[in-house]
Design an enzyme around this catalytic site. Structure first.
Site, PDB file in Angstrom:
ATOM      1  N   HIS A  97      42.002  34.130  67.108  1.00 27.00           N
ATOM      2  CA  HIS A  97      41.275  35.525  66.938  1.00 27.00           C
ATOM      3  C   HIS A  97      42.146  36.908  66.628  1.00 27.00           C
ATOM      4  O   HIS A  97      41.955  37.423  65.653  1.00 27.00           O
ATOM      5  CB  HIS A  97      40.539  35.918  68.241  1.00 27.00           C
ATOM      6  CG  HIS A  97      39.571  37.026  68.356  1.00 27.00           C
ATOM      7  ND1 HIS A  97      38.217  36.947  67.995  1.00 27.00           N
ATOM      8  CD2 HIS A  97      39.972  38.400  68.382  1.00 27.00           C
ATOM      9  CE1 HIS A  97      37.652  38.437  67.855  1.00 27.00           C
ATOM     10  NE2 HIS A  97      38.630  39.066  68.459  1.00 27.00           N
ATOM     11  N   GLU A  98      43.209  37.149  67.618  1.00 25.75           N
ATOM     12  CA  GLU A  98      44.074  38.170  67.364  1.00 25.75           C
ATOM     13  C   GLU A  98      45.022  37.907  66.111  1.00 25.75           C
ATOM     14  O   GLU A  98      45.111  38.993  65.232  1.00 25.75           O
ATOM     15  CB  GLU A  98      45.061  38.258  68.613  1.00 25.75           C
ATOM     16  CG  GLU A  98      44.275  38.572  69.822  1.00 25.75           C
ATOM     17  CD  GLU A  98      43.445  39.820  69.670  1.00 25.75           C
ATOM     18  OE1 GLU A  98      43.758  40.794  68.786  1.00 25.75           O
ATOM     19  OE2 GLU A  98      42.484  40.249  70.502  1.00 25.75           O
TER      20      GLU A  98
ATOM     21  N   HIS B 131      43.285  39.528  63.226  1.00 28.08           N
ATOM     22  CA  HIS B 131      43.514  40.848  62.868  1.00 28.08           C
ATOM     23  C   HIS B 131      45.105  40.974  62.418  1.00 28.08           C
ATOM     24  O   HIS B 131      45.118  41.712  61.464  1.00 28.08           O
ATOM     25  CB  HIS B 131      43.514  41.515  64.319  1.00 28.08           C
ATOM     26  CG  HIS B 131      42.087  41.657  64.997  1.00 28.08           C
ATOM     27  ND1 HIS B 131      41.077  42.094  64.088  1.00 28.08           N
ATOM     28  CD2 HIS B 131      41.763  41.361  66.078  1.00 28.08           C
ATOM     29  CE1 HIS B 131      39.854  42.269  64.838  1.00 28.08           C
ATOM     30  NE2 HIS B 131      40.242  41.785  66.032  1.00 28.08           N
TER      31      HIS B 131
END
Length: 267
Positions: free
Chosen positions: A61-62, A65
Site C-alpha cells: 500500500h505505502e 504511494h
C-alpha cells in the site's frame, strides 16, 4: 525530526515526499526523494524479521504511494506525485495491494526463511480465499468513519464527539460503543483529511476497476500494462484530473462493478 519520532513510536505507516522531481529555476528536473515510514515485526534471537501477510499488504500500500512520488514527472511541485484530488490519492496505493492476493506474485515474494521452500498449495489457496472474510463489516466500518468525519466537519456548533461517535456507530453498524470510550480521540485522519476520509472507499472503487480491467486480464506481471499504468496514471501527477487519468487508462469511464465483485458480491 520530532514528528518522525512520533510516527516511529506509533503503529502508523505512511509515505512522505521529501523532494519532488519537478523543474527547478534553471529548467532542470531535480530527482524525486521519498521516504516510507513503517512499523514492522522486529527480529528475535531465534529468527530474522519476518513480515506477516498483513504487513506485506501494508508495505505494498505505502509502496504504491512511493511509486506515485517517484514516477511523477509534473513540471511544478504543486501537481507532483500524490498532489492529486483527495478522493483519488489512495487509488494507486490500494491498487498495488492486489498483488499480495495473487498466486503468481505471492509465490515470488514468499518462502520458508530457512530453506526457501514455497508456500504449500493449500495454504496459499486458503490465504487468497480469506480476502473477503468480514468484508461487509470492514466496509461498513469505513462508511461509519467517513460519515462521522463528514458530520463532525460540517457541524457549526460545539460537538460532543463521544456522543456523535456513539450515535453514528449505532445508526450505521448497529452496535453500541463501549461505555466511557471516545474513538474520535485517536482517529488521526480527522486532521489533514478534513471531511474527506470518504476518499478511501471512493478511491477503492477506482483501484479495483483499474486492476480488474487491465492487470487481472493482461497479467499482473505484464510489462506493457505496467508501463501504461506508470505513464498514464502515475506520471502526470495532479496535472490532469483523476477522472481523465482513469478514462485514459481504462479506455472508458470508471464504474463500480469491479469494486462490488471484490467484496464478494455477485452481479
Amino acid at each position: 525530526l520530532e514528528f518522525r519520532r512520533v510516527l516511529f513510536r506509533s503503529g502508523h505507516a505512511c509515505m512522505m515526499q521529501l523532494q519532488p522531481a519537478c523543474l527547478d529555476g534553471q529548467g532542470k528536473r531535480q530527482k524525486s526523494v521519498v521516504v516510507m515510514i513503517t512499523n514492522f515485526s522486529k527480529p528475535t534471537k531465534e529468527k530474522p524479521s519476518l513480515l506477516d501477510h498483513k504487513e506485506v499488504e501494508t508495505y505494498f500500500h505505502e509502496f504504491g504511494h512511493v511509486m506515485h512520488g517517484i514516477c511523477s514527472e509534473a513540471n511544478t511541485s504543486r501537481f507532483f506525485g500524490t498532489n492529486v484530488e483527495r478522493d483519488f490519492v489512495e487509488a494507486p496505493s490500494q491498487m498495488l495491494e492486489n498483488w499480495v492476493w495473487e498466486e503468481e506474485s505471492l509465490r515470488l515474494m514468499s518462502g520458508h526463511y530457512k530453506d526457501g521452500s514455497a508456500l504449500p498449495k493449500e495454504m496459499l489457496e486458503s490465504l487468497v480465499a480469506s480476502r473477503n472474510a468480514n468484508a461487509g463489516g470492514f466496509t461498513l466500518r469505513q462508511i461509519f468513519l467517513a460519515t462521522f468525519d463528514q458530520r463532525l466537519h460540517t457541524n457549526k456548533g460545539k460537538v460532543d464527539t463521544a456522543a456523535l461517535i456513539r450515535d453514528t456507530y449505532k445508526e450505521i453498524v448497529g452496535i453500541d460503543t463501549i461505555e466511557g470510550t471516545n474513538f474520535a480521540a485517536i482517529f488521526g485522519h480527522l486532521v489533514g483529511y478534513d471531511a474527506q476520509y470518504y476518499g478511501y472507499l471512493w478511491s477503492e472503487v477506482y483501484s479495483q476497476d483499474m486492476f480488474a480491467t487491465r492487470f487481472a486480464k493482461e497479467g499482473v506481471l505484464n510489462l506493457k500494462t505496467g508501463m501504461d499504468y506508470r505513464n498514464i496514471i502515475l506520471k502526470p501527477g495532479g496535472s490532469l484530473d483523476g477522472t481523465e487519468l482513469l478514462a485514459n487508462f481504462l479506455g472508458r469511464e470508471p464504474n463500480q462493478e469491479a469494486f462490488l465483485r471484490s467484496k464478494g458480491l455477485a452481479l
